[in-house]
Write a protein that holds these residues in place. Structure first.
Motif, short mmCIF file in Angstrom:
data_model
loop_
_atom_site.label_atom_id
_atom_site.label_comp_id
_atom_site.label_asym_id
_atom_site.label_seq_id
_atom_site.Cartn_x
_atom_site.Cartn_y
_atom_site.Cartn_z
N LEU A 182 0.83 -1.20 0.00
CA LEU A 182 0.00 0.00 0.00
C LEU A 182 0.86 1.25 0.00
CD1 LEU A 182 -2.67 1.51 0.29
CD2 LEU A 182 -2.61 1.06 2.75
N LYS A 183 1.98 1.22 0.75
CA LYS A 183 2.82 2.41 0.85
C LYS A 183 4.24 1.98 1.17
CE LYS A 183 3.15 7.02 1.31
NZ LYS A 183 2.83 7.95 0.21
N PHE A 184 5.19 2.57 0.45
CA PHE A 184 6.60 2.37 0.75
C PHE A 184 7.26 3.73 0.83
CE2 PHE A 184 11.08 1.56 -0.42
CZ PHE A 184 11.39 0.67 0.59
N ASN A 185 8.02 3.96 1.90
CA ASN A 185 8.63 5.25 2.16
C ASN A 185 9.99 5.32 1.46
OD1 ASN A 185 9.59 7.65 3.26
ND2 ASN A 185 8.78 7.22 5.31
N HIS A 186 9.96 5.66 0.18
CA HIS A 186 11.18 5.67 -0.63
C HIS A 186 12.22 6.65 -0.09
CE1 HIS A 186 9.89 3.03 -3.93
NE2 HIS A 186 8.68 3.54 -3.75
N GLU A 187 11.76 7.83 0.33
CA GLU A 187 12.68 8.85 0.83
C GLU A 187 13.43 8.37 2.07
OE1 GLU A 187 12.62 13.48 2.47
OE2 GLU A 187 10.84 12.62 1.54
N PHE A 188 12.70 7.76 2.99
CA PHE A 188 13.33 7.23 4.20
C PHE A 188 14.25 6.07 3.87
CE2 PHE A 188 12.60 4.82 8.39
CZ PHE A 188 13.72 5.40 8.97
N ALA A 189 13.83 5.21 2.94
CA ALA A 189 14.66 4.09 2.54
C ALA A 189 16.00 4.58 2.00
CB ALA A 189 13.94 3.25 1.48
N GLU A 190 15.96 5.67 1.25
CA GLU A 190 17.19 6.26 0.73
C GLU A 190 18.09 6.73 1.87
OE1 GLU A 190 20.14 7.81 -1.72
OE2 GLU A 190 18.51 6.43 -2.20
N GLN A 191 17.49 7.35 2.89
CA GLN A 191 18.26 7.80 4.05
C GLN A 191 18.92 6.63 4.77
OE1 GLN A 191 15.79 10.22 6.63
NE2 GLN A 191 14.93 11.35 4.91
N LEU A 192 18.23 5.51 4.78
CA LEU A 192 18.75 4.32 5.45
C LEU A 192 19.83 3.62 4.63
CD1 LEU A 192 15.42 2.72 6.75
CD2 LEU A 192 17.17 3.85 8.13
N GLY A 193 19.90 3.98 3.35
CA GLY A 193 20.85 3.29 2.47
C GLY A 193 20.33 1.96 2.00
N ILE A 241 0.88 9.16 11.75
CA ILE A 241 1.30 9.97 12.89
C ILE A 241 2.80 9.87 13.13
CG2 ILE A 241 0.98 10.41 15.36
CD1 ILE A 241 -1.91 9.66 15.07
N SER A 242 3.39 8.71 12.94
CA SER A 242 4.84 8.62 13.16
C SER A 242 5.59 9.48 12.15
CB SER A 242 5.32 7.17 13.11
OG SER A 242 5.07 6.56 11.85
N GLU A 243 5.15 9.48 10.89
CA GLU A 243 5.82 10.32 9.89
C GLU A 243 5.54 11.80 10.13
OE1 GLU A 243 8.18 9.40 7.33
OE2 GLU A 243 8.15 7.96 8.98
N MET A 283 5.09 13.14 13.09
CA MET A 283 5.93 13.50 14.24
C MET A 283 7.37 13.77 13.79
SD MET A 283 4.21 13.56 17.18
CE MET A 283 4.87 12.78 18.66
N TYR A 284 7.86 12.96 12.88
CA TYR A 284 9.21 13.17 12.36
C TYR A 284 9.31 14.54 11.69
CZ TYR A 284 13.33 12.80 9.43
OH TYR A 284 14.53 13.05 8.82
N ALA A 285 8.33 14.88 10.86
CA ALA A 285 8.34 16.16 10.17
C ALA A 285 8.21 17.33 11.13
CB ALA A 285 7.22 16.20 9.13
N LEU A 286 7.55 17.11 12.26
CA LEU A 286 7.39 18.14 13.28
C LEU A 286 8.65 18.31 14.13
CD1 LEU A 286 3.76 17.25 14.40
CD2 LEU A 286 4.47 19.47 13.45
N GLY A 287 9.62 17.42 13.95
CA GLY A 287 10.88 17.52 14.69
C GLY A 287 10.88 16.80 16.01
N VAL A 288 10.00 15.80 16.16
CA VAL A 288 9.90 15.04 17.41
C VAL A 288 10.64 13.71 17.25
CG1 VAL A 288 8.31 14.00 19.07
CG2 VAL A 288 7.64 16.06 17.83
N PRO A 289 11.49 13.33 18.20
CA PRO A 289 12.13 12.00 18.13
C PRO A 289 11.06 10.92 18.07
CG PRO A 289 13.21 13.36 19.78
CD PRO A 289 11.98 14.11 19.36
N THR A 290 11.18 10.02 17.11
CA THR A 290 10.11 9.06 16.88
C THR A 290 10.60 7.85 16.10
OG1 THR A 290 7.91 8.77 15.86
CG2 THR A 290 9.43 10.23 14.73
#
Length: 481
Positions: free
Chosen positions: A30-41, A133-135, A137-144
């Motif tokens: 349904l959803k894959f977080n490509h941007e985050f996956a790139e950050q993870l390598g 909500i987890s994503e 929170m990340y965009a809001l600058g909250v450790p998550t």
């Protein structure tokens, strides 16, 4: 896809149990977080079918060691000696591009040895809620913790009714909880507590190793991380809903988005969780609860801090006392910054309190109120948003005097940089869930897009910043297990 580098699975067997995912009929990505996956390598695959198979646990990648973690916990103040991952499977660990270690975990992939009679499954609704909500929170600058993938299973999960099933992939810097320490400490297994503490120090707070008392230094680091986190939550009007010790991470990340919510109308006593009958985890009580949870961690560390338990308890209690003062000051500083104070001081506590009491009296929308206040920096007139009561006039007089003391001329801009336009409003999250259950994921996609830039005005998406109408208000949220 992943270059696994597993360390937790190398700890003694009592720390976890082997687990395997349930076979599901028709996994669909349904959803894959490509941007985050790139950050993870992470090397992504072209095929959504392959991704669906991996992130539902049907395909086990090379190097993966699927396990369920053991932990205990105080749930609503009552100790449960054996909880563990009842519907979560840790696939393994990777080291990201930033050299930080991450856990890759599936939620809702089926039973584990810790399921305690449950089916280990996850309905689509709670999975969508955690993703959004987890994503946000990340965009809001909250450790998550972060969302990496969401897969539908093609079958149904039975709760009060038959609901579409899903598997959610969560990424965390670890899944070590206060409850993990409690699991061993309450068994009197001090050796395991020491192994766990040494592991947590190596993974999260290696600077503590050089301290004269590394376990006390570790405790202080966890206190700092958690008190910072909770005051950040409260500055944004966020209520976790189930601040049990098994939901309190050692890393200081927000974890386990169950009956959580962001406030619309401001209320110190606001509760959303449908199972929080006595308001234990209300908005304003979160500060006291994190100190209570941290004191449970302190209990576990007593034998490590000093062989003389009385001395250990004394120094641990001193740190908790200091943490109480730190939370109060952190909260004042956070809210003061939100109302435009450039260099907040504790003297601003009266101004902060007056402002929040006014919001509660008027039942104003918490998020919108700060953005509206920012417009008053550059004008003497007061817009129609605010009711000009004596309480407001008192605040306004104090606030304008305080603002004039500052040398900066960009107060409004700075306010807007710390006060979001968009939050994952409860009624919009519920709308996304309702439509998704009916196989329409347009709101889910759009809401995720909007929340990636929460501090930026997006006029084309103004619907998502609006407070709910009376018939749209969500008064209770649910765990979804």
């Amino acid at each position: 896809m992943f270059n696994f580098d597993n360390t937790y699975a190398q700890l003694p067997e009592k720390f976890f149990a082997s687990a395997s995912a349930l076979t599901i009929p028709k996994p669909r990505l349904l959803k894959f977080n490509h941007e985050f996956a790139e950050q993870l390598g992470v090397q992504t695959l072209d095929s959504s079918d392959e991704l669906a198979s991996i992130f539902s646990g049907q395909t086990i990648l090379k190097g993966s060691q699927p396990i369920a973690l053991a932990y205990a916990g105080h749930q609503f103040g009552h100790f449960v000696p054996k909880l563990g991952d009842g519907r979560a499977i840790l696939l393994g660990e990777i080291v990201g591009r930033n050299k930080q270690r991450y856990d890759i975990q599936l939620k809702g992939a089926g039973r584990t040895p810790f399921s305690r009679g449950g089916d280990g499954r996850c309905p689509l609704g709670p999975a969508i809620r955690e993703y959004i909500i987890s994503e946000a929170m990340y965009a809001l600058g909250v450790p998550t913790t972060r969302a990496l993938a969401l897969v539908t299973t093609g079958d149904f999960v039975h709760r009060n009714s038959a609901l579409p099933g899903a598997v959610f992939t969560r990424v965390a810097s670890s899944h070590i909880r206060i409850g993990t320490f409690e699991y061993f400490a309450l068994q009197g297994d001090n050796e395991a507590v020491k192994i766990l503490a040494d592991y947590a120090i190596d993974r999260h707070y290696p600077q503590a190793k050089s301290d004269a008392n590394p376990y006390l230094a570790f405790f202080k680091e966890v206190i700092c991380a958690q008190t910072t986190l909770i005051t950040k939550w409260m500055s944004l009007g966020f209520i976790h809903g189930v601040m049990n010790t098994d939901n309190t991470s050692i890393s200081g990340e927000t974890i386990d988005y169950g009956p959580c919510a962001f406030m619309d109308e401001f209320n110190f006593q606001q509760v959303f969780s449908s199972i929080d009958y006595h308001g234990r985890y209300s908005y304003s009580n979160q500060a006291a609860i994190i100190l209570w949870n941290l004191s449970r961690l302190g209990d576990c560390l007593v034998p490590l801090v000093d062989s003389d338990s009385k001395k250990a308890i004394t120094v641990l209690e001193e740190e908790l006392s200091a943490a109480h003062n730190k939370i109060e000051s952190n909260f004042v500083m956070e809210i003061a910054a939100k109302i435009g104070i450039e260099r907040p001081e504790m003297k601003d506590e009266t101004l902060v309190t007056t402002w929040l009491q006014y919001l509660q009296t008027q039942k104003y929308d918490y998020t919108l109120s700060f953005r509206e206040l920012a417009t008053l920096v550059s004008t003497k007139s007061v817009n129609r948003f605010f009711e000009k009561t004596s309480q407001f006039n008192d605040f306004l007089d104090m606030w304008r005097i305080r603002i004039k003391e500052q040398t900066t001329d960009d107060t409004q801009e700075k306010m807007n940089n710390v006060n979001p336009v968009f939050i994952p409003r409860n009624h919009q999250v519920e709308r996304a869930i309702t439509q998704a259950i009916n196989n329409d994921f347009s709101v889910f996609e759009e809401l995720n897009q909007v929340l990636q830039n929460p501090y930026k005005e997006q006029s084309e998406f103004s619907l998502y910043k609006q407070a709910p109408q009376a018939n749209e208000k969500i008064t209770a949220t649910f765990c979804g297990t």
